[in-house]
Design a protein around this motif. Structure first.
Motif, PDB file in Angstrom:
ATOM      1  N   GLY A  83       0.796  -1.213   0.000  1.00  0.00           N
ATOM      2  CA  GLY A  83       0.000   0.000   0.000  1.00  0.00           C
ATOM      3  C   GLY A  83       0.831   1.266   0.000  1.00  0.00           C
ATOM      4  O   GLY A  83       0.316   2.368   0.221  1.00  0.00           O
ATOM      5  N   PHE A  84       2.126   1.109  -0.257  1.00  0.00           N
ATOM      6  CA  PHE A  84       3.068   2.222  -0.192  1.00  0.00           C
ATOM      7  C   PHE A  84       2.614   3.452  -0.975  1.00  0.00           C
ATOM      8  O   PHE A  84       2.577   4.554  -0.437  1.00  0.00           O
ATOM      9  N   ILE A  85       2.277   3.286  -2.236  1.00  0.00           N
ATOM     10  CA  ILE A  85       2.087   4.451  -3.100  1.00  0.00           C
ATOM     11  C   ILE A  85       0.920   5.330  -2.639  1.00  0.00           C
ATOM     12  O   ILE A  85       1.024   6.556  -2.645  1.00  0.00           O
ATOM     13  N   GLY A  86      -0.160   4.719  -2.205  1.00  0.00           N
ATOM     14  CA  GLY A  86      -1.298   5.508  -1.734  1.00  0.00           C
ATOM     15  C   GLY A  86      -0.954   6.338  -0.509  1.00  0.00           C
ATOM     16  O   GLY A  86      -1.297   7.521  -0.428  1.00  0.00           O
ATOM     17  N   VAL A  87      -0.270   5.737   0.445  1.00  0.00           N
ATOM     18  CA  VAL A  87       0.107   6.450   1.664  1.00  0.00           C
ATOM     19  C   VAL A  87       1.185   7.486   1.345  1.00  0.00           C
ATOM     20  O   VAL A  87       1.136   8.622   1.818  1.00  0.00           O
ATOM     21  N   HIS A  88       2.137   7.116   0.516  1.00  0.00           N
ATOM     22  CA  HIS A  88       3.206   8.030   0.104  1.00  0.00           C
ATOM     23  C   HIS A  88       2.613   9.314  -0.500  1.00  0.00           C
ATOM     24  O   HIS A  88       2.998  10.419  -0.109  1.00  0.00           O
ATOM     25  N   GLU A  89       1.690   9.162  -1.425  1.00  0.00           N
ATOM     26  CA  GLU A  89       1.071  10.329  -2.067  1.00  0.00           C
ATOM     27  C   GLU A  89       0.207  11.114  -1.085  1.00  0.00           C
ATOM     28  O   GLU A  89       0.217  12.350  -1.090  1.00  0.00           O
ATOM     29  N   LEU A  90      -0.524  10.424  -0.239  1.00  0.00           N
ATOM     30  CA  LEU A  90      -1.358  11.091   0.763  1.00  0.00           C
ATOM     31  C   LEU A  90      -0.497  11.943   1.689  1.00  0.00           C
ATOM     32  O   LEU A  90      -0.858  13.082   2.017  1.00  0.00           O
ATOM     33  N   LEU A  91       0.636  11.423   2.111  1.00  0.00           N
ATOM     34  CA  LEU A  91       1.471  12.162   3.054  1.00  0.00           C
ATOM     35  C   LEU A  91       2.009  13.455   2.456  1.00  0.00           C
ATOM     36  O   LEU A  91       2.189  14.441   3.177  1.00  0.00           O
ATOM     37  N   ASP A  92       2.237  13.477   1.155  1.00  0.00           N
ATOM     38  CA  ASP A  92       2.636  14.730   0.507  1.00  0.00           C
ATOM     39  C   ASP A  92       1.533  15.779   0.645  1.00  0.00           C
ATOM     40  O   ASP A  92       1.796  16.938   0.951  1.00  0.00           O
ATOM     41  N   GLU A  93       0.296  15.356   0.436  1.00  0.00           N
ATOM     42  CA  GLU A  93      -0.848  16.271   0.563  1.00  0.00           C
ATOM     43  C   GLU A  93      -1.012  16.737   2.009  1.00  0.00           C
ATOM     44  O   GLU A  93      -1.295  17.913   2.265  1.00  0.00           O
ATOM     45  N   VAL A  94      -0.847  15.827   2.941  1.00  0.00           N
ATOM     46  CA  VAL A  94      -0.965  16.160   4.365  1.00  0.00           C
ATOM     47  C   VAL A  94       0.110  17.175   4.752  1.00  0.00           C
ATOM     48  O   VAL A  94      -0.173  18.168   5.442  1.00  0.00           O
ATOM     49  N   ALA A  95       1.332  16.956   4.312  1.00  0.00           N
ATOM     50  CA  ALA A  95       2.419  17.895   4.618  1.00  0.00           C
ATOM     51  C   ALA A  95       2.110  19.279   4.053  1.00  0.00           C
ATOM     52  O   ALA A  95       2.366  20.291   4.718  1.00  0.00           O
ATOM     53  N   ASP A  96       1.538  19.330   2.853  1.00  0.00           N
ATOM     54  CA  ASP A  96       1.150  20.618   2.269  1.00  0.00           C
ATOM     55  C   ASP A  96       0.119  21.326   3.144  1.00  0.00           C
ATOM     56  O   ASP A  96       0.218  22.534   3.379  1.00  0.00           O
ATOM     57  N   ARG A  97      -0.860  20.587   3.632  1.00  0.00           N
ATOM     58  CA  ARG A  97      -1.891  21.197   4.482  1.00  0.00           C
ATOM     59  C   ARG A  97      -1.305  21.661   5.818  1.00  0.00           C
ATOM     60  O   ARG A  97      -1.691  22.721   6.335  1.00  0.00           O
ATOM     61  N   LEU A  98      -0.375  20.905   6.361  1.00  0.00           N
ATOM     62  CA  LEU A  98       0.277  21.328   7.607  1.00  0.00           C
ATOM     63  C   LEU A  98       1.098  22.600   7.384  1.00  0.00           C
ATOM     64  O   LEU A  98       1.130  23.482   8.237  1.00  0.00           O
ATOM     65  N   ALA A 112      -5.383  12.968  10.186  1.00  0.00           N
ATOM     66  CA  ALA A 112      -5.089  11.770  10.986  1.00  0.00           C
ATOM     67  C   ALA A 112      -6.026  10.641  10.582  1.00  0.00           C
ATOM     68  O   ALA A 112      -5.604   9.480  10.441  1.00  0.00           O
ATOM     69  N   TRP A 113      -7.275  10.974  10.364  1.00  0.00           N
ATOM     70  CA  TRP A 113      -8.252   9.961   9.942  1.00  0.00           C
ATOM     71  C   TRP A 113      -7.904   9.434   8.552  1.00  0.00           C
ATOM     72  O   TRP A 113      -7.948   8.234   8.310  1.00  0.00           O
ATOM     73  N   PHE A 114      -7.544  10.337   7.620  1.00  0.00           N
ATOM     74  CA  PHE A 114      -7.148   9.919   6.266  1.00  0.00           C
ATOM     75  C   PHE A 114      -5.968   8.953   6.312  1.00  0.00           C
ATOM     76  O   PHE A 114      -5.968   7.926   5.644  1.00  0.00           O
ATOM     77  N   ILE A 115      -4.971   9.289   7.107  1.00  0.00           N
ATOM     78  CA  ILE A 115      -3.787   8.432   7.202  1.00  0.00           C
ATOM     79  C   ILE A 115      -4.167   7.060   7.735  1.00  0.00           C
ATOM     80  O   ILE A 115      -3.806   6.030   7.177  1.00  0.00           O
ATOM     81  N   GLY A 116      -4.927   7.027   8.802  1.00  0.00           N
ATOM     82  CA  GLY A 116      -5.342   5.765   9.399  1.00  0.00           C
ATOM     83  C   GLY A 116      -6.228   4.934   8.487  1.00  0.00           C
ATOM     84  O   GLY A 116      -6.060   3.726   8.358  1.00  0.00           O
ATOM     85  N   ALA A 117      -7.182   5.600   7.822  1.00  0.00           N
ATOM     86  CA  ALA A 117      -8.113   4.895   6.947  1.00  0.00           C
ATOM     87  C   ALA A 117      -7.388   4.342   5.712  1.00  0.00           C
ATOM     88  O   ALA A 117      -7.654   3.217   5.283  1.00  0.00           O
TER      89      ALA A 117
END
Length: 160
Positions: free
Chosen positions: A46-61, A150-155
């Motif tokens: 599941g690497f790629i989905g989480v990898h891409e999500l974390l980029d978006e999360v970092a942008d929002r932070l 946090a919910w997005f990352i966990g889900a």
């Protein structure tokens, strides 16, 4: 203290609010860097989905840290967001830099999101107590985004 451009707050309230903003700025920047650490190093199913999500999360932070920093400056303060200040001032637990396992990263991030989210909510209450409803609203907005991410990352990781 530099002159405030916009503020109906007295000097004591502005000073307390600026200190509060800078304290939480360090935590939000620290959380953003933890997210990037995970983004760069996680491996597993599941690497790629989480990898891409974390980029978006970092942008929002980073957007949240901009709002916090800019409010401190608007109130006549200085935004204290250098790596040196953040390293000294953050209250977030250090992120495990040697970790590579996707699920371990998710667990480490969840712990830190919960911690920083709680501190942001406490800062909203403190801003209300000292009489700055604008900063209270700002922290509530940041808190909602932290909870959602946090919910997005966990889900996302639960399906990995």
């Amino acid at each position: 203290m530099p002159e405030a451009f916009v503020s109906g707050l007295n000097d004591n309230t502005r000073t307390k609010t600026i200190d509060l903003l800078n304290a939480r700025l360090s935590d939000v920047i620290s959380l953003a860097m933890a997210v990037k650490q995970a983004h760069w190093n996680l491996k597993g199913r599941g690497f790629i989905g989480v990898h891409e999500l974390l980029d978006e999360v970092a942008d929002r932070l980073r957007e949240s840290s901009d709002m916090i920093a800019e409010r401190a400056v608007i109130l006549g303060g200085i935004a204290r967001g250098t790596t040196e200040v953040v390293a000294e001032e953050t209250t977030m637990t250090a992120y495990p830099v040697e970790e590579t396992d996707l699920q371990a990263h998710v667990a480490a991030l969840k712990e830190r999101f919960l911690d920083v989210g709680a501190k942001i909510r406490a800062a909203a209450e403190e801003a209300d107590d000292i009489g700055d409803s604008d900063v209270e609203d700002l922290f509530i907005e940041v808190s909602r985004q932290i909870d959602k991410d946090a919910w997005f990352i966990g889900a996302n990781a639960a399906q990995a």
